[in-house]
Design a protein around this motif. Structure first.
Motif, PDB file in Angstrom:
ATOM      1  N   TYR A   1      -5.519   5.824  10.679  1.00 56.77           N
ATOM      2  CA  TYR A   1      -6.371   4.624  10.714  1.00 56.77           C
ATOM      3  C   TYR A   1      -6.794   4.588  12.128  1.00 56.77           C
ATOM      4  CZ  TYR A   1      -8.294  -0.089  11.649  1.00 56.77           C
ATOM      5  OH  TYR A   1      -9.063  -0.996  11.928  1.00 56.77           O
ATOM      6  N   LYS A   2      -8.030   4.495  12.522  1.00 54.69           N
ATOM      7  CA  LYS A   2      -8.805   4.367  13.964  1.00 54.69           C
ATOM      8  C   LYS A   2      -9.807   3.696  13.786  1.00 54.69           C
ATOM      9  CE  LYS A   2     -10.264   7.352  17.678  1.00 54.69           C
ATOM     10  NZ  LYS A   2     -10.646   8.836  18.190  1.00 54.69           N
ATOM     11  N   VAL A   3      -9.879   2.657  14.687  1.00 55.45           N
ATOM     12  CA  VAL A   3     -10.901   1.717  14.821  1.00 55.45           C
ATOM     13  C   VAL A   3     -12.217   2.414  15.103  1.00 55.45           C
ATOM     14  CG1 VAL A   3     -11.778  -0.439  15.965  1.00 55.45           C
ATOM     15  CG2 VAL A   3      -9.400  -0.374  15.417  1.00 55.45           C
TER      16      VAL A   3
ATOM     17  N   MET B   1       0.842  -1.076  -0.032  1.00 58.20           N
ATOM     18  CA  MET B   1      -0.114  -0.099  -0.199  1.00 58.20           C
ATOM     19  C   MET B   1       0.721   1.257   0.056  1.00 58.20           C
ATOM     20  SD  MET B   1      -3.278  -0.715  -0.576  1.00 58.20           S
ATOM     21  CE  MET B   1      -3.901   0.737   0.068  1.00 58.20           C
ATOM     22  N   PHE B   2       1.807   1.356  -0.882  1.00 58.75           N
ATOM     23  CA  PHE B   2       2.699   2.388  -0.943  1.00 58.75           C
ATOM     24  C   PHE B   2       2.078   3.794  -1.720  1.00 58.75           C
ATOM     25  CE2 PHE B   2       5.791   4.748  -3.179  1.00 58.75           C
ATOM     26  CZ  PHE B   2       6.786   5.195  -2.254  1.00 58.75           C
ATOM     27  N   TYR B   3       1.264   3.244  -2.705  1.00 58.29           N
ATOM     28  CA  TYR B   3       0.613   4.411  -3.637  1.00 58.29           C
ATOM     29  C   TYR B   3      -0.531   3.980  -4.396  1.00 58.29           C
ATOM     30  CZ  TYR B   3      -0.061   7.944  -7.197  1.00 58.29           C
ATOM     31  OH  TYR B   3      -0.411   9.125  -7.793  1.00 58.29           O
ATOM     32  N   TRP B   4      -1.466   4.823  -4.070  1.00 61.39           N
ATOM     33  CA  TRP B   4      -2.680   4.584  -5.210  1.00 61.39           C
ATOM     34  C   TRP B   4      -3.449   5.684  -5.383  1.00 61.39           C
ATOM     35  CZ3 TRP B   4      -2.070   4.050   0.182  1.00 61.39           C
ATOM     36  CH2 TRP B   4      -2.428   4.754   1.134  1.00 61.39           C
TER      37      TRP B   4
ATOM     38  N   PHE C   1     -10.226  -5.063  11.236  1.00 58.53           N
ATOM     39  CA  PHE C   1      -9.497  -6.177  10.441  1.00 58.53           C
ATOM     40  C   PHE C   1      -9.167  -7.468  11.478  1.00 58.53           C
ATOM     41  CE2 PHE C   1      -8.651  -2.723   8.176  1.00 58.53           C
ATOM     42  CZ  PHE C   1      -9.383  -2.743   6.593  1.00 58.53           C
ATOM     43  N   LYS C   2      -9.636  -8.568  10.965  1.00 63.07           N
ATOM     44  CA  LYS C   2      -9.410  -9.765  11.443  1.00 63.07           C
ATOM     45  C   LYS C   2      -8.251 -10.595  10.932  1.00 63.07           C
ATOM     46  CE  LYS C   2     -14.190 -10.417  12.936  1.00 63.07           C
ATOM     47  NZ  LYS C   2     -14.498  -9.094  12.566  1.00 63.07           N
TER      48      LYS C   2
ATOM     49  N   LEU D   1      -3.874  -7.900   6.685  1.00 61.74           N
ATOM     50  CA  LEU D   1      -4.517  -6.569   6.726  1.00 61.74           C
ATOM     51  C   LEU D   1      -4.524  -5.742   7.796  1.00 61.74           C
ATOM     52  CD1 LEU D   1      -7.799  -7.913   4.760  1.00 61.74           C
ATOM     53  CD2 LEU D   1      -5.868  -6.752   3.635  1.00 61.74           C
ATOM     54  N   LYS D   2      -4.586  -6.315   8.897  1.00 59.19           N
ATOM     55  CA  LYS D   2      -4.279  -5.524  10.075  1.00 59.19           C
ATOM     56  C   LYS D   2      -2.996  -5.060  10.403  1.00 59.19           C
ATOM     57  CE  LYS D   2      -4.863  -6.401  15.299  1.00 59.19           C
ATOM     58  NZ  LYS D   2      -5.017  -7.355  16.302  1.00 59.19           N
ATOM     59  N   GLN D   3      -2.207  -5.619   9.851  1.00 54.07           N
ATOM     60  CA  GLN D   3      -0.708  -4.937  10.233  1.00 54.07           C
ATOM     61  C   GLN D   3      -0.452  -3.799   9.133  1.00 54.07           C
ATOM     62  OE1 GLN D   3       2.360  -8.040   9.423  1.00 54.07           O
ATOM     63  NE2 GLN D   3       4.284  -6.632  10.090  1.00 54.07           N
ATOM     64  N   ILE D   4      -1.130  -3.980   7.909  1.00 52.04           N
ATOM     65  CA  ILE D   4      -1.007  -2.937   6.811  1.00 52.04           C
ATOM     66  C   ILE D   4      -1.575  -1.842   7.133  1.00 52.04           C
ATOM     67  CG2 ILE D   4      -1.466  -2.152   4.609  1.00 52.04           C
ATOM     68  CD1 ILE D   4      -1.079  -5.203   3.908  1.00 52.04           C
ATOM     69  N   TYR D   5      -2.852  -1.688   7.728  1.00 50.43           N
ATOM     70  CA  TYR D   5      -3.926  -0.546   7.901  1.00 50.43           C
ATOM     71  C   TYR D   5      -3.609   0.169   9.143  1.00 50.43           C
ATOM     72  CZ  TYR D   5      -5.672  -1.928   3.324  1.00 50.43           C
ATOM     73  OH  TYR D   5      -5.889  -1.945   2.063  1.00 50.43           O
TER      74      TYR D   5
END
Length: 331
Positions: free
Chosen positions: A304-306, A253-256, A289-290, A294-298
């Motif tokens: 990011y805030k739950v 998720m470097f650039y989008w 995320f479960k 994905l949890k580690q990335i976001y």
């Protein structure tokens, strides 16, 4: 018809690029200003209140004090933003001044960051200066446009230039907690890297930027939504450096193109990237995320805030369209 307002420098760029000849000394600056305003009118722009434009024509080699600073070619900025590659932007503007560092009575440049020099005063005397509200521009002796990125025109210009490039390349990834940009350096997992400005003798395909940690060179490539940093090696046949297939670091998720979110292009994304982008929508709304990856990335993003009250119904119309488009493409 709805009017679209576009910054004045874009019209200056279009006008100058289309005019193959140098701006004639016989053509008055008032006529040039009139031409720019005519272009604005054709596009439905306000020529009176939208911008406070001031034109100055330099009659001697002394540079107007308020225009001192570090400048980059406007074409370079346009290519950097559209191609998202320093290498491509630099080579697309190979015939321009690579950068300009304007001081009181002298202007320094650097030929592709390989040979620094002072620009001839006779050329400087032909330059023209534009102030558009808080923005400052220069038109050189061949009618090419440059934009100021810092008011300091000293040799610190190299640092400002590097910082400008890194900020653009890392504009999505800089929100990751393991990536920091400061003083012209980028820190990745607490390791300091410097942007390599001089691209001579460096060989790679589809490279974005070259970096060094002070000991060796690396090539950063953007592959889909992920950046991969490759190690390099010397070329035996001549004095050069080339990439290897050994990955030193990988940044998911470097650039989008987040500034256009959720109006994103998914046409060239593979299944893994589609999955990451689909879950980006959920991350934007605080989904917990479960899946461990994905949890580690976001969770690594500072934004990011739950959200304990997360609901898909909070997605806006464009986000729903993006999600559905991704799901259809994943089938």
């Amino acid at each position: 018809m709805k009017k679209v307002f576009i910054p004045i420098f874009l019209f200056l760029f279009i006008f100058i690029s289309c005019n193959k000849k140098e701006i004639s000394e016989e053509k008055s600056w008032e006529e040039f200003s009139k031409t720019v305003n005519e272009i604005k009118k054709k596009q439905g722009l306000n020529t009176e209140n939208k911008s406070e434009i001031q034109f100055q024509k330099n009659e001697n080699t002394k540079i107007p004090e308020e225009f001192l600073g570090t400048y980059i070619p406007m074409n370079f900025e346009l290519f950097l933003k559209s191609e998202h590659s320093y290498t491509k932007a630099l080579y697309q503007t190979w015939d321009l001044y690579t950068l300009l560092m304007l001081q009181n009575d002298i202007c320094y440049s650097d030929l592709h960051f390989h040979d620094g020099y002072a620009i001839d005063n006779n050329l400087i005397s032909k330059w023209k200066y534009i102030k558009d509200n808080e923005n400052y521009y220069i038109i050189d002796e061949k009618g090419r446009l440059y934009k100021r990125i810092n008011t300091d025109g000293s040799y610190n210009g190299y640092e400002f230039y590097a910082e400008y490039v890194l900020t653009e390349i890392f504009k999505d990834a800089k929100h990751k907690q393991n990536i920091k940009l400061t003083d012209g350096f980028v820190y990745i997992d607490d390791e300091q890297f410097t942007l390599v400005l001089d691209m001579n003798f460096l060989e790679a395909e589809n490279d974005c930027i070259w970096l060094t940690n002070g000991e060796q060179l690396f090539v950063l490539k953007i592959e889909g939504l992920t950046a991969k940093i490759y190690e390099t090696e010397s070329i035996e046949s001549h004095h050069g450096i080339k990439e290897t297939d050994k990955i030193y670091k990988e940044i998911p998720m470097f650039y989008w193109n987040d500034e256009n979110y959720p109006n994103l292009d998914i046409s060239k994304l593979n299944k893994n990237d589609l999955r990451l982008l689909r879950n980006l929508i959920y991350a934007k709304h605080g989904y917990q995320f479960k899946s461990e990856d994905l949890k580690q990335i976001y969770e690594n993003f500072d934004w990011y805030k739950v959200n304990p009250n997360f609901k898909e119904s909070s997605f806006n119309e464009r986000e729903v369209l993006l999600k559905d488009s991704i799901i259809n493409k994943e089938k």
